[in-house]
Motif scaffolding. Structure first.
Motif, PDB file in Angstrom:
ATOM      1  N   GLU A 225       0.826  -1.201   0.000  1.00 14.81           N
ATOM      2  CA  GLU A 225       0.000   0.000   0.000  1.00 14.81           C
ATOM      3  C   GLU A 225       0.864   1.256   0.000  1.00 14.81           C
ATOM      4  OE1 GLU A 225      -3.454   0.061   2.550  1.00 14.81           O
ATOM      5  OE2 GLU A 225      -3.256  -2.092   2.952  1.00 14.81           O
ATOM      6  N   ALA A 226       1.947   1.235   0.776  1.00 12.22           N
ATOM      7  CA  ALA A 226       2.844   2.391   0.845  1.00 12.22           C
ATOM      8  C   ALA A 226       3.527   2.630  -0.497  1.00 12.22           C
ATOM      9  CB  ALA A 226       3.877   2.188   1.941  1.00 12.22           C
ATOM     10  N   LEU A 227       3.968   1.561  -1.157  1.00 15.83           N
ATOM     11  CA  LEU A 227       4.612   1.697  -2.468  1.00 15.83           C
ATOM     12  C   LEU A 227       3.652   2.302  -3.483  1.00 15.83           C
ATOM     13  CD1 LEU A 227       6.562  -1.677  -2.616  1.00 15.83           C
ATOM     14  CD2 LEU A 227       7.564   0.600  -2.490  1.00 15.83           C
ATOM     15  N   SER A 228       2.393   1.915  -3.413  1.00 15.37           N
ATOM     16  CA  SER A 228       1.386   2.489  -4.294  1.00 15.37           C
ATOM     17  C   SER A 228       1.259   3.989  -4.046  1.00 15.37           C
ATOM     18  CB  SER A 228       0.039   1.794  -4.076  1.00 15.37           C
ATOM     19  OG  SER A 228      -0.972   2.375  -4.866  1.00 15.37           O
ATOM     20  N   GLY A 229       1.262   4.381  -2.765  1.00  9.92           N
ATOM     21  CA  GLY A 229       1.186   5.800  -2.424  1.00  9.92           C
ATOM     22  C   GLY A 229       2.391   6.583  -2.895  1.00  9.92           C
ATOM     23  N   LEU A 230       3.575   5.994  -2.791  1.00  6.30           N
ATOM     24  CA  LEU A 230       4.802   6.657  -3.255  1.00  6.30           C
ATOM     25  C   LEU A 230       4.790   6.823  -4.775  1.00  6.30           C
ATOM     26  CD1 LEU A 230       7.320   4.870  -0.884  1.00  6.30           C
ATOM     27  CD2 LEU A 230       6.918   7.340  -0.962  1.00  6.30           C
ATOM     28  N   ASN A 231       4.344   5.791  -5.483  1.00 10.63           N
ATOM     29  CA  ASN A 231       4.261   5.891  -6.942  1.00 10.63           C
ATOM     30  C   ASN A 231       3.281   6.978  -7.369  1.00 10.63           C
ATOM     31  OD1 ASN A 231       6.140   3.861  -7.504  1.00 10.63           O
ATOM     32  ND2 ASN A 231       4.600   2.247  -7.384  1.00 10.63           N
ATOM     33  N   LYS A 232       2.197   7.108  -6.618  1.00  5.87           N
ATOM     34  CA  LYS A 232       1.206   8.148  -6.932  1.00  5.87           C
ATOM     35  C   LYS A 232       1.808   9.546  -6.751  1.00  5.87           C
ATOM     36  CE  LYS A 232      -3.497   9.625  -5.803  1.00  5.87           C
ATOM     37  NZ  LYS A 232      -3.193  11.003  -5.376  1.00  5.87           N
TER      38      LYS A 232
END
Length: 647
Positions: A225-232
């Motif tokens: 979930e955190a990686l998704s947020g960073l990519n966003k």
């Protein structure tokens, strides 16, 4: 077996066992894995529709290569799943979206209260043909491999009317009875999701062990979930961000996974142990990653990943073109980011111009109210605090015992800048009456591995001596030499091996320590900092398959900030209730909280006390004035005032 050998994929193991019994009937078990049939279909499909009751992270990981192949072939994929009972994991949804990007249309069945159990995989081919697998397999590691799952292949050319009927039913459910899983819907589901009661800590650990066969080092749970947020953030053009995640989530592994897109990496921390641990983690995640250190007398330069102490790198003599150009590093990680407002951190942050800077911390709020979020332009990529992390099963539940301690009268100890005088506090805590109270409660719980947090070196030494003299093997860990003190790494080794039962320390175990089997944490000094309390509590919250919960013993007296403890351990008044009994508050899932009745009476008074706002502001004014050394200007006062009073 070496760790490298374990990296054999599940599919390799599958092929060694594969025996095809029937072209259309797939029965699972050890020799008829469903994933084999699906892989063949992914390879030639032009359109794929999937309807399953739930998705689990391990299942999505197993399908990753097939999904990526389909995506690269331009295949349109639609997935309809359920959120009934919360079996679908948010991390599985985030991972699916991350793999398929815009090629995926993913939705929830609209009626979350209705049982939703279809399992079908529909493939459409270029030549007009197609096939459906319908049966019992959801998207999980077990269901796609050796679980006893029955699935039947229905070919379009042999059963065209049945094929059309199922396709029509899917179309109706997908278009007319679904909720689109957009960013907001996914975020809301993740925020509300709790680990289903059917999963125990042991089952989660066993699932992780099975997952290692797929890939030993890959993101999981909150990391996905955190990686998704960073990519966003990066998609929106941001070049810095902060991740706030409770102790035990795996923030360093998260940083290593996020760094994979970059060549030159800098990792900054303030403790040598954190740097050593981080270097190992980055090498686990990144193959052929040449690493070095910049600390003490070591100055490694020609490396891919540099692990630097802030005390050394933060000096002006190293922040110049003779050592590093401003754009030397593509990716910078600042560990324990709540320290980043301090001088050497600021020197590093202001000098370098990376493509991306990541700050990671469990506790961004500081007692001095300095704003760490400002350093990352308030770009919060992801946030998961204590309660949510326990509810989701990422951390171990606790059994908290608030023990009334009347052996110390804190009113007789002087305060300096809101903190108790260290020498006076030390003297008050180092008495046999109190040590005996602690020992008596410690012995109730049959602890094998415990850390006791003390107020000072002398206090830690005193407690270790007292326990040793009373038959409990103990040591003290602090910077310095004492009769019962040993270094930190040796103490951990002895604790894990059973040579000692308890370590007494001050703050050397606050950060950078991972003892999964720790079964007890004791707070033996007044809680003055929420940050330190949460860091120390986090030492006991690591998941272990042989640990159902961690015991927490907190010895509480009439000290100044005792009233903040219920909220620190996640306590909230139940909906529509106004009572002030902390034993009746709501706490994280599967946690037990028990304050002694004397403390309940104290908290009832403290939590219901109607303190005039004027008196609170006046007290804050003098605190800030003493801290600054001059009369605070209006801006300084507003920035320095306790947020709970200001808001």
């Amino acid at each position: 077996m070496s760790e490298k050998l374990k990296e054999n994929t599940v599919k390799t193991i599958i092929k060694e066992k594969e025996i095809v019994f029937n072209e259309n009937c797939i029965l699972g078990g050890d020799k008829d894995f469903f994933i084999n049939r699906l892989s063949e279909c992914f390879l030639k499909a032009k359109k794929i529709d999937i309807i399953v009751a739930f998705l689990r992270e391990t299942g999505v990981k197993l399908l990753k290569n097939d999904l990526e192949l389909a995506k690269n072939n331009g295949v349109k994929i639609r997935i309809l799943t359920g959120n009934y009972l919360g079996i679908t994991e948010p991390s599985a949804l985030y991972l699916m979206k991350d793999i398929l990007k815009s090629k995926c249309d993913m939705r929830f069945y609209a009626d979350s209260k209705r049982s939703f159990h279809p399992k079908a995989y529909i493939f459409h081919y270029e030549d007009g043909g197609g096939e459906i697998f319908i049966g019992s397999s959801n998207i999980s590691l077990s269901a796609l491999t050796k679980g006893i799952e029955w699935n039947y292949r229905l070919k379009k050319e042999d059963n065209i009317e049945d094929f059309k009927y199922f396709c029509y039913a899917f179309e109706d459910l997908f278009l007319n009875n679904s909720i689109v899983l957009n960013e907001n819907e996914l975020k809301n589901y993740s925020r509300q999701w709790k680990k289903p009661k059917v999963y125990s800590v042991k089952e989660i650990e066993e699932e992780v062990e099975k997952e290692k066969v797929i890939n030993i080092f890959s993101p999981r749970g909150a990391q996905i979930e955190a990686l998704s947020g960073l990519n966003k953030l990066r998609d929106e053009g941001m070049d810095k961000g902060i991740v706030v995640a409770s102790t035990g989530i795996g923030k360093t592994y998260l940083a290593a996974f996020d760094s994979l897109k970059y060549e030159k990496v800098l990792f900054v921390a303030h403790r040598e142990e954190i740097l050593n641990q981080a270097e190992i983690i980055f090498k686990n995640v990144r193959e052929n990653f040449k690493t070095g250190f910049f600390r003490g007398n070591t100055r490694d330069l020609n490396v891919d990943g540099l692990f630097a102490s802030v005390q050394t790198l933060g000096k002006k003599e190293y922040l110049n073109e003779n050592y590093f150009s401003r754009d030397y590093f593509d990716y910078i990680v600042i560990d324990e980011f709540h320290h980043a407002v301090n001088k050497n951190y600021i020197n590093i942050i202001n000098y370098f111009k990376p493509k991306f800077l990541l700050g990671i911390t469990a506790t961004p709020e500081r007692m001095d109210n300095k704003d760490v979020f400002q350093i990352c332009d308030y770009n919060i990529a992801y946030e998961i605090r204590l309660t949510e992390a326990i509810n989701k099963g990422y951390l171990c539940p606790f059994r908290y015992y608030g023990i009334y301690d009347d052996s110390v009268n804190y009113d007789n100890i002087n305060l300096n800048r809101g903190r108790y005088n260290e020498k006076e506090l030390e003297k008050s805590l180092m008495i046999d009456k109190r040590a005996n109270l602690i020992l008596k409660h410690y012995k109730k719980y049959n602890s094998k591995q415990c850390i006791g947090f003390c107020s000072s070196k002398n206090h830690a030494e005193y407690m270790a001596k007292y326990f040793n003299e009373n038959g409990v093997k103990a040591c003290a860990v602090y910077s310095g030499v004492g009769e019962n003190s040993i270094n930190r790494s040796e103490a951990i080794k002895k604790l894990v091996n059973g040579n000692i039962q308890i370590i007494f320390s001050v703050d050397m175990f606050n950060e950078g320590v991972d003892i999964k089997t720790l079964d007890m944490v004791m707070f033996l000094r007044p809680t003055e900092s929420s940050t330190i309390f949460l860091q120390q509590l986090g030492r006991g919250l690591r998941l272990d398959k042989n640990k159902k919960y961690v015991n927490v013993l907190d010895f509480i007296g009439n000290y100044k900030k005792a009233d903040m403890i219920p909220s620190l351990i996640g306590g909230k008044r139940k909906c529509n209730e106004k009572g002030n009994n902390p034993n009746e508050f709501e706490y994280p899932e599967d946690c037990i909280v028990d304050f002694d009745f004397e403390l309940v009476d104290i908290y009832k008074r403290l939590l219901s006390k109607d303190i005039k706002i004027k008196d609170l502001v006046k007290e804050e004014y003098f605190r800030i004035k003493e801290e600054l050394g001059h009369r605070p200007r209006r801006v300084e006062f507003i920035k320095g005032i306790d947020g709970e009073i200001y808001f």
